[in-house]
Design a protein around this motif. Structure first.
Motif, mmCIF file in Angstrom:
data_model
loop_
_atom_site.group_PDB
_atom_site.id
_atom_site.type_symbol
_atom_site.label_atom_id
_atom_site.label_comp_id
_atom_site.label_asym_id
_atom_site.label_seq_id
_atom_site.Cartn_x
_atom_site.Cartn_y
_atom_site.Cartn_z
ATOM 1 N N ALA A 14 0.835 -1.206 0.000
ATOM 2 C CA ALA A 14 0.000 0.000 0.000
ATOM 3 C C ALA A 14 0.866 1.251 0.000
ATOM 4 N N LEU A 15 1.948 1.205 0.778
ATOM 5 C CA LEU A 15 2.878 2.336 0.847
ATOM 6 C C LEU A 15 3.454 2.639 -0.526
ATOM 7 N N ILE A 16 3.874 1.585 -1.225
ATOM 8 C CA ILE A 16 4.465 1.787 -2.555
ATOM 9 C C ILE A 16 3.437 2.384 -3.508
ATOM 10 N N VAL A 17 2.232 1.827 -3.499
ATOM 11 C CA VAL A 17 1.209 2.315 -4.430
ATOM 12 C C VAL A 17 0.896 3.783 -4.155
ATOM 13 N N LEU A 18 0.717 4.133 -2.876
ATOM 14 C CA LEU A 18 0.364 5.518 -2.542
ATOM 15 C C LEU A 18 1.493 6.478 -2.887
ATOM 16 N N ALA A 19 2.728 6.078 -2.589
ATOM 17 C CA ALA A 19 3.857 6.955 -2.897
ATOM 18 C C ALA A 19 3.993 7.127 -4.409
ATOM 19 N N ASP A 20 3.809 6.037 -5.156
ATOM 20 C CA ASP A 20 3.894 6.120 -6.616
ATOM 21 C C ASP A 20 2.837 7.058 -7.176
ATOM 22 N N LEU A 21 1.635 6.956 -6.613
ATOM 23 C CA LEU A 21 0.553 7.817 -7.084
ATOM 24 C C LEU A 21 0.914 9.283 -6.886
ATOM 25 N N GLY A 22 1.480 9.605 -5.717
ATOM 26 C CA GLY A 22 1.876 10.980 -5.467
ATOM 27 C C GLY A 22 2.965 11.430 -6.421
ATOM 28 N N ILE A 23 3.977 10.586 -6.618
ATOM 29 C CA ILE A 23 5.067 10.937 -7.531
ATOM 30 C C ILE A 23 4.526 11.163 -8.936
ATOM 31 N N ALA A 24 3.625 10.272 -9.377
ATOM 32 C CA ALA A 24 3.101 10.384 -10.741
ATOM 33 C C ALA A 24 2.226 11.627 -10.893
ATOM 34 N N ALA A 25 1.370 11.911 -9.904
ATOM 35 C CA ALA A 25 0.464 13.054 -10.025
ATOM 36 C C ALA A 25 1.247 14.360 -10.060
ATOM 37 N N LEU A 26 2.075 14.553 -9.052
ATOM 38 C CA LEU A 26 2.867 15.774 -8.981
ATOM 39 C C LEU A 26 3.829 15.871 -10.162
ATOM 40 N N GLY A 27 4.487 14.746 -10.463
ATOM 41 C CA GLY A 27 5.486 14.737 -11.525
ATOM 42 C C GLY A 27 4.888 15.054 -12.881
ATOM 43 N N THR A 28 3.713 14.506 -13.170
ATOM 44 C CA THR A 28 3.103 14.772 -14.469
ATOM 45 C C THR A 28 2.721 16.236 -14.602
ATOM 46 N N LEU A 29 2.156 16.801 -13.536
ATOM 47 C CA LEU A 29 1.801 18.229 -13.574
ATOM 48 C C LEU A 29 3.038 19.090 -13.830
ATOM 49 N N LEU A 30 4.123 18.821 -13.081
ATOM 50 C CA LEU A 30 5.310 19.658 -13.214
ATOM 51 C C LEU A 30 6.048 19.394 -14.526
ATOM 52 N N ALA A 31 6.005 18.150 -15.003
ATOM 53 C CA ALA A 31 6.644 17.845 -16.287
ATOM 54 C C ALA A 31 5.937 18.597 -17.403
ATOM 55 N N THR A 32 4.629 18.737 -17.285
ATOM 56 C CA THR A 32 3.873 19.496 -18.288
ATOM 57 C C THR A 32 4.331 20.952 -18.312
ATOM 58 N N ILE A 33 4.506 21.516 -17.120
ATOM 59 C CA ILE A 33 4.971 22.898 -17.066
ATOM 60 C C ILE A 33 6.380 23.019 -17.640
ATOM 61 N N SER A 34 7.267 22.138 -17.176
ATOM 62 C CA SER A 34 8.674 22.337 -17.537
ATOM 63 C C SER A 34 8.941 22.050 -19.009
ATOM 64 N N MET A 35 8.148 21.186 -19.644
ATOM 65 C CA MET A 35 8.424 20.919 -21.060
ATOM 66 C C MET A 35 8.127 22.149 -21.912
ATOM 67 N N ASN A 36 7.261 23.039 -21.414
ATOM 68 C CA ASN A 36 6.935 24.239 -22.172
ATOM 69 C C ASN A 36 7.906 25.380 -21.930
ATOM 70 N N THR A 37 8.928 25.161 -21.102
ATOM 71 C CA THR A 37 9.881 26.224 -20.824
ATOM 72 C C THR A 37 11.165 25.995 -21.616
ATOM 73 N N TYR A 58 -4.804 21.931 -14.507
ATOM 74 C CA TYR A 58 -4.136 21.358 -15.680
ATOM 75 C C TYR A 58 -4.450 22.109 -16.964
ATOM 76 N N ASP A 59 -5.668 22.669 -17.046
ATOM 77 C CA ASP A 59 -6.013 23.500 -18.208
ATOM 78 C C ASP A 59 -4.954 24.565 -18.455
ATOM 79 N N PHE A 60 -4.514 25.194 -17.369
ATOM 80 C CA PHE A 60 -3.513 26.264 -17.496
ATOM 81 C C PHE A 60 -2.138 25.697 -17.800
ATOM 82 N N ALA A 61 -1.859 24.521 -17.223
ATOM 83 C CA ALA A 61 -0.509 23.973 -17.356
ATOM 84 C C ALA A 61 -0.206 23.561 -18.791
ATOM 85 N N ILE A 62 -1.177 22.942 -19.444
ATOM 86 C CA ILE A 62 -0.866 22.383 -20.758
ATOM 87 C C ILE A 62 -0.935 23.443 -21.851
#
Lengths: 243, 234, 53
Positions: free
Chosen positions: B144-167, B228-232
């Motif tokens: 459960a710990l792994i799944v929850l931590a992965d979910l957090g990494i993926a959610a935050l990471g995807t949002l920030l990756a979207t921002i940073s790819m546009n810079t 996310y509308d703003f991020a992408i």
């Protein structure tokens, strides 16, 4: 309702007529309040009876600075939400100004906290929940400026900066609670006089300093807004020269 | 309708990754290499010399595990939007009548699957090398710990990756934005994993960490949903 | 901790705040001066070109 709640925020962007005079008055008031706070803190408030002793006097600037830094990040958060809603560049300017001051105040928190840590715990740095939170906040909001530097387009820069200011502000309390998940560590559990409740005269000194620090923030924020407005003007002039 | 779009987008990511397998392969190699580097970086202490350089690192195993995965995930996150941007796929996507949030969810799920795949391979190896296989007592909580931590990494990471790819800075920017925000998650995941590996502490503190991760995931999922509308971009 | 030593730390902390604020104000002043100079230069240049046309 929305218009009344944000009316105070909207007024900050008035043309630069009365601004400098008002700013001077605010900064002078801040100076007076901070001086009074120190007077009460050193001559009226009793010396701390616990192990902290005289070093507790650092608290009267340290804590107000910390709370002002959080206030600055809060202002940046509100400005970010307003920017995303209305896409008005003035909220972006307010956001940058607030984050920059937040960073300045956070660094002061770290420096005074470190000195106090040395006096009270015997070490320059302890992984105390509050200090750690401020350290991470510093790194986060430094990233905010890196982010701003890497986007060319004005509106896109403002949008991303606003997004990140929102995410960062939400992260600050989360970080605080995360550091609380760990055992308290080696240093003594003296986190500040709040735990034992403040004597009335301490509280007066603290509140005066707090008011002074908030006024200082407002005054400096107006200066930063003036700088951002100048920057905008310069950009505009460059654009007109180029075309 | 929305679910079909989500499935199609997710399939696109998985199929295109399976075609080259470059992301999974490089993430896995990175994770294994990091483990070896950790082993030699931390067993040089004089006290471990007597045991032939195979000192007991189980005290640090929880922290090492999540350092490896956070940095490994960073490697994948940096890649996840590069093709979309460079090949013009993103412009096509944005022209489609698809809700931006669905694009986010598909991308996040893809990143989650890749990270999970790496862990299926790497966690057993890690446990054998560093924790001497002592996880039997809290296995469900560990998963459960792994799944929850992965979910957090993926959610935050995807949002920030979207921002940073546009810079302009792209892969330079992502770690600077991502790492400070992921520290709380790392604290919870690493300390939780340490309790699992040591097998001593009661389930109570583990539960507190799981609850914290749940809140963390919830907060950043809601934030990503709202912004996310703003991020992408348009 | 003896009082004499505590005084040093307290003085250092307040001095650090003062130095920090002064450094910040100096940097803000320098930024303002530079921006104002640039604005004036650009403004003059713009006016000059306007006259030339």
């Amino acid at each position: 309702m929305e218009s009344t709640s944000t009316a105070a925020l909207d007024r900050f962007d008035r043309p630069a007529g009365l601004k400098l005079a008002t700013t001077t008055v605010i900064l002078a008031a801040a100076g007076v309040a901070l001086a009074c706070g120190l007077l009460v803190a050193f001559w009226v408030a009793p010396t701390d009876a616990s192990t902290l002793g005289f070093s507790q006097k650092i608290f009267y600037f340290h804590a107000p600075i910390a709370e002002t830094a959080l206030l600055a990040y809060g202002v940046a958060f509100v400005a970010a939400v307003l920017y995303l809603r209305r896409e008005d560049a003035k909220y972006d300017r307010l956001g940058v100004a607030a984050v920059r001051l937040g960073l300045v105040f956070s660094v002061l928190v770290l420096v005074t906290g470190s000195i106090w840590g040395k006096a009270a715990w015997g070490v320059w740095w302890a992984w105390d929940a509050r200090l750690t939170t401020f350290l991470i906040a510093c790194l986060l909001y430094a990233g905010y400026f890196v982010l701003r530097g890497t986007v060319e387009d004005d509106s896109r820069r403002a949008t991303y900066a606003a997004l990140f200011a929102i995410v960062a502000f939400v992260d600050v309390p989360i970080t605080f609670f995360a550091t609380r998940l760990l055992p308290a560590g080696l240093h003594p559990v003296v986190l500040g006089p709040q735990g034992s409740g403040m004597a009335a005269r301490d509280l007066v000194a603290f509140l005066i300093s707090m008011a002074g620090m908030t006024l200082l923030f407002v005054g400096l924020l107006r200066i930063e807004l003036g700088i951002e407005a100048l920057r905008e003007e310069l950009r505009d002039l460059k654009y007109r020269l180029g075309s | 309708m929305a679910f079909r779009q989500f499935r199609a987008l997710l399939r696109k990511d998985i199929v295109s990754e399976l075609r080259t397998r470059e992301m999974i392969a490089s993430m896995f190699l990175f994770v294994v290499l990091a483990m070896i580097i950790f082993h030699y970086a931390f067993t040089v202490h004089a006290g471990n010399a007597g045991s032939g350089g195979s000192g007991d690192l189980s005290l640090f195993a929880g922290g090492m595990l999540w350092v490896v995965f956070v940095f490994g995930a960073l490697l994948g996150l940096n890649r996840s939007f590069v093709h979309e941007k460079d090949e013009g796929c993103l412009d096509g996507l944005l022209l489609c009548p698809v809700d931006r949030v669905i694009i986010f969810l598909a991308k996040m799920t893809a990143n989650l699957i890749f990270l999970g795949l790496i862990q299926v391979l790497a966690v057993p190896v890690f446990v054998v090398i560093f924790a001497s296989g002592r996880i039997a007592t809290h296995l469900p909580a560990f998963l459960a710990l792994i799944v929850l931590a992965d979910l957090g990494i993926a959610a935050l990471g995807t949002l920030l990756a979207t921002i940073s790819m546009n810079t302009r800075a792209r892969d330079l920017l992502l770690p600077i934005l991502f790492l400070p925000l992921v520290i709380p998650l790392l604290i919870a995941a690493a300390s939780g994993t340490s309790t699992v590996f040591s097998g001593t502490a009661g389930g109570g503190s583990l539960l507190a960490r799981l609850a914290f991760l749940l809140v963390y995931d919830g907060v950043f999922l809601v934030l990503a949903y709202g912004t996310y509308d703003f991020a992408i971009g348009e | 901790m003896p009082l004499a030593e505590a005084v040093k730390y307290v003085a250092a902390a307040y001095a650090a705040v003062l130095v920090g604020l002064v450094a910040y104000l100096v940097s803000a002043g320098m930024r303002i001066a530079r921006l104002q100079r640039d604005v004036r230069l650009f403004d003059e240049e713009l006016k000059r070109r306007g006259d030339g046309r």
